[in-house]
Design an enzyme around this catalytic site. Structure first.
Site, PDB file in Angstrom:
ATOM      1  N   ASP A   1       0.847  -1.204   0.000  1.00  0.00           N
ATOM      2  CA  ASP A   1       0.000   0.000   0.000  1.00  0.00           C
ATOM      3  C   ASP A   1       0.882   1.253   0.000  1.00  0.00           C
ATOM      4  O   ASP A   1       1.712   1.427   0.879  1.00  0.00           O
ATOM      5  CB  ASP A   1      -0.934  -0.009   1.211  1.00  0.00           C
TER       6      ASP A   1
ATOM      7  N   SER B   1      -7.084   4.351  -1.354  1.00  0.00           N
ATOM      8  CA  SER B   1      -6.824   2.905  -1.281  1.00  0.00           C
ATOM      9  C   SER B   1      -8.072   2.081  -1.559  1.00  0.00           C
ATOM     10  O   SER B   1      -7.962   0.932  -1.986  1.00  0.00           O
ATOM     11  CB  SER B   1      -6.249   2.537   0.086  1.00  0.00           C
TER      12      SER B   1
ATOM     13  N   THR C   1      -8.011  -2.009   1.762  1.00  0.00           N
ATOM     14  CA  THR C   1      -7.468  -2.921   0.744  1.00  0.00           C
ATOM     15  C   THR C   1      -8.009  -4.351   0.889  1.00  0.00           C
ATOM     16  O   THR C   1      -8.607  -4.874  -0.050  1.00  0.00           O
ATOM     17  CB  THR C   1      -5.929  -2.887   0.730  1.00  0.00           C
TER      18      THR C   1
ATOM     19  N   GLU D   1      -1.091  -7.946   2.217  1.00  0.00           N
ATOM     20  CA  GLU D   1      -0.828  -6.506   2.071  1.00  0.00           C
ATOM     21  C   GLU D   1       0.205  -6.024   3.092  1.00  0.00           C
ATOM     22  O   GLU D   1       0.052  -6.234   4.297  1.00  0.00           O
ATOM     23  CB  GLU D   1      -2.103  -5.688   2.251  1.00  0.00           C
TER      24      GLU D   1
ATOM     25  N   ASP E   1       2.080   2.793   3.330  1.00  0.00           N
ATOM     26  CA  ASP E   1       1.205   3.947   3.115  1.00  0.00           C
ATOM     27  C   ASP E   1       1.101   4.833   4.363  1.00  0.00           C
ATOM     28  O   ASP E   1       1.144   6.061   4.265  1.00  0.00           O
ATOM     29  CB  ASP E   1      -0.181   3.427   2.721  1.00  0.00           C
TER      30      ASP E   1
ATOM     31  N   HIS F   1       2.062   8.682   4.629  1.00  0.00           N
ATOM     32  CA  HIS F   1       1.189   9.773   5.090  1.00  0.00           C
ATOM     33  C   HIS F   1       1.873  10.558   6.210  1.00  0.00           C
ATOM     34  O   HIS F   1       1.718  11.777   6.308  1.00  0.00           O
ATOM     35  CB  HIS F   1      -0.137   9.221   5.634  1.00  0.00           C
TER      36      HIS F   1
ATOM     37  N   ASP G   1      -1.032   0.084  -4.779  1.00  0.00           N
ATOM     38  CA  ASP G   1      -2.320   0.654  -5.174  1.00  0.00           C
ATOM     39  C   ASP G   1      -2.161   2.105  -5.644  1.00  0.00           C
ATOM     40  O   ASP G   1      -2.966   2.623  -6.388  1.00  0.00           O
ATOM     41  CB  ASP G   1      -3.333   0.548  -4.024  1.00  0.00           C
ATOM     42  N   HIS G   2      -1.063   2.754  -5.202  1.00  0.00           N
ATOM     43  CA  HIS G   2      -0.757   4.156  -5.524  1.00  0.00           C
ATOM     44  C   HIS G   2       0.524   4.476  -4.793  1.00  0.00           C
ATOM     45  O   HIS G   2       1.032   3.625  -4.060  1.00  0.00           O
ATOM     46  CB  HIS G   2      -1.886   5.090  -5.039  1.00  0.00           C
TER      47      HIS G   2
ATOM     48  N   HIS H   1      -1.854  11.064  -1.116  1.00  0.00           N
ATOM     49  CA  HIS H   1      -1.405  10.164  -2.184  1.00  0.00           C
ATOM     50  C   HIS H   1      -0.956  10.954  -3.401  1.00  0.00           C
ATOM     51  O   HIS H   1      -1.277  12.128  -3.531  1.00  0.00           O
ATOM     52  CB  HIS H   1      -2.546   9.241  -2.619  1.00  0.00           C
TER      53      HIS H   1
END
Ligand SMILES: [Zn+2]
Length: 444
Positions: free
Chosen positions: A36, A84, A137, A260, A265, A269, A307-308, A409
């Protein structure tokens, strides 16, 4: 005559069992691993982070070995940057949707995931993640909701939605006790009533001897890798999952396992580089375990992707042509946890800072930190702790030469990694929905 008949019978039985084994072994095991927020800058940073300094060349990573393609990630609304939930729905179902959507299309209609399809076809299914198991996710593979925030309703669906009369997932490992054991419903008890073995501690993994199983190892997400007693907890859960999903059985079944590395992620952040590299190491070690498994079980495909990307991470910042992996390696905790420990140690904070980061601060920086820590009292604890965290992150970025452009993101393409049966299927440039579409074709 009698002997001949017996022999014929034995041969036909043998043939029949071979046939059924053959039919099963034609069906491919699927392992889908999502990092992620793991944009390209994260895998590049990890290459430098893990490099063996004793050798002159830059060592390749498992990501380098398995890289096959790139995917676009944009959602199906006016945004160009996905969250996500929309990205996970794309990866799980092959359908683009709006940000926040879990397993529903742009018209808010439920859509079938590769996990649903696998289940309908009699596959064993598993999910192992480092966030709460009902987070966006994994949820997109199992549940349907207009809003990723409906955590309790999503958790309910993990047991309420059934395929062939049984819950959809045979194995669930991750965090999220608070969403499963509630005043209105105790989903853990309900899973146990359905025959699931429940464990609430990752140290008890070895006590799980067979499926189905539910393991919830923390109230929310698991402890960040960089400061965890189990820094390779996704790798551990993966190893155990593969063992459980391939147990010897009279009727062997193929499996679909969704994994995952959820917190890359979260570190993105938070703009926390040491936190991110801790999660990347867990992701890389997980891929190594999967590689070993596929070498022994070639009838398996691994697809790994992101996912990004998150945070707009850059290696090098403020005009400096450098990125200090060595500095990152010495950081032993996340910024908020370092801030907490500095505040707890009060006047002694410099010793604690040194042991947790090995970063030698300039005199004016020490003074700035001193000034903040002195101010802390019972009434402003939270505010000051936030200020100290921000200061710690500023020091991390300065001394490692790391840059960030956002707390959210970003919309650039992400890498696709693959290994095993038909990995060339995932070669080249594609959309994130194509990954799921291709995985659907594996399911028969
Ligand atoms: Zn995110």
């Amino acid at each position: 005559m009698r002997t001949l008949k017996k022999l014929a019978l034995a041969v036909s039985v043998c043939f029949a069992s071979q046939l059924s084994y053959g039919a099963e072994s034609d069906r491919t095991n699927i392992i889908f691993l999502i990092g992620d927020g793991m944009g390209v800058a994260y895998t590049s940073a990890y290459r430098l982070f893990q490099d063996n300094l004793a050798t002159p060349e830059l060592d390749k990573t498992i990501f380098d070995e398995m890289l096959v393609g790139m995917a676009t990630t944009y959602p199906d609304d006016h945004n160009q940057v996905t969250d996500s939930a929309a990205a996970a729905t794309a990866l799980a179902t092959g359908i683009k949707t709006f940000n926040g959507a879990i397993g529903v299309d742009a018209q808010h209609q439920p859509v079938i995931s590769i996990l649903d399809k696998a289940r309908e076809l009699g596959y064993l299914t598993g999910v192992a993640v480092t966030c709460q198991v009902n987070h966006a996710t994994p949820a997109a593979f199992i549940a349907h909701s207009d809003s990723r925030q409906s955590y309790e309703a999503i958790a309910d669906q993990y047991i309420d939605l059934k395929i062939n009369g049984k819950p959809k997932v045979d194995l669930i490992f991750g965090g999220g006790q608070e969403y499963f054991v509630r005043k209105d419903r105790d989903l853990v008890k309900e899973f146990e009533a359905q025959g699931y073995k429940y464990i609430d501690d990752i140290n008890k993994l070895r006590k799980v001897k067979k499926l189905p199983a539910l393991g919830l190892f923390s109230t929310g997400g698991l402890t960040p890798a960089v400061e965890s007693d189990h820094p390779l907890r996704l790798a551990e859960m993966t190893q155990k999952s593969l063992e459980l999903l391939t147990q010897k059985s009279a009727h062997p079944k193929p499996f679909l396992l969704m994994l995952e590395a959820s917190q890359i992620d979260w570190c993105g952040h938070a703009n926390d580089i040491a936190c991110a590299m801790g999660e990347m190491r867990d992701m890389a070690e997980t891929m190594k375990i999967i590689k070993q498994f596929i070498d022994a079980n070639p009838n398996t495909i691994l697809v790994a992707t992101a996912d990004h990307s998150t945070g707009g991470l850059s290696l090098g910042a403020k005009g400096r042509y450098q990125w200090e992996a060595r500095v990152v390696r010495n950081i032993k905790a996340t910024a908020p946890s370092i801030a907490r420990q500095l505040l707890d140690s009060k006047a002694n904070w410099k010793t604690v800072w040194q042991s947790l980061t090995q970063i030698k601060l300039a005199e004016d920086e020490q003074k700035a930190m001193d000034a903040l820590i002195v101010q802390a009292n019972e009434n402003n604890q939270e505010f000051i702790s936030g200020q100290v965290t921000a200061q710690v992150l500023t020091f991390f970025d300065k001394y490692t030469s790391t840059g960030w452009t956002t707390k959210g993101h970003t919309g650039e393409d992400v890498q696709i990694f693959s290994y095993g049966k038909g990995k060339e299927t995932f070669q080249g440039a594609m959309d994130n929905t194509d990954i799921a579409k291709k995985l659907f074709t594996y399911l028969k």
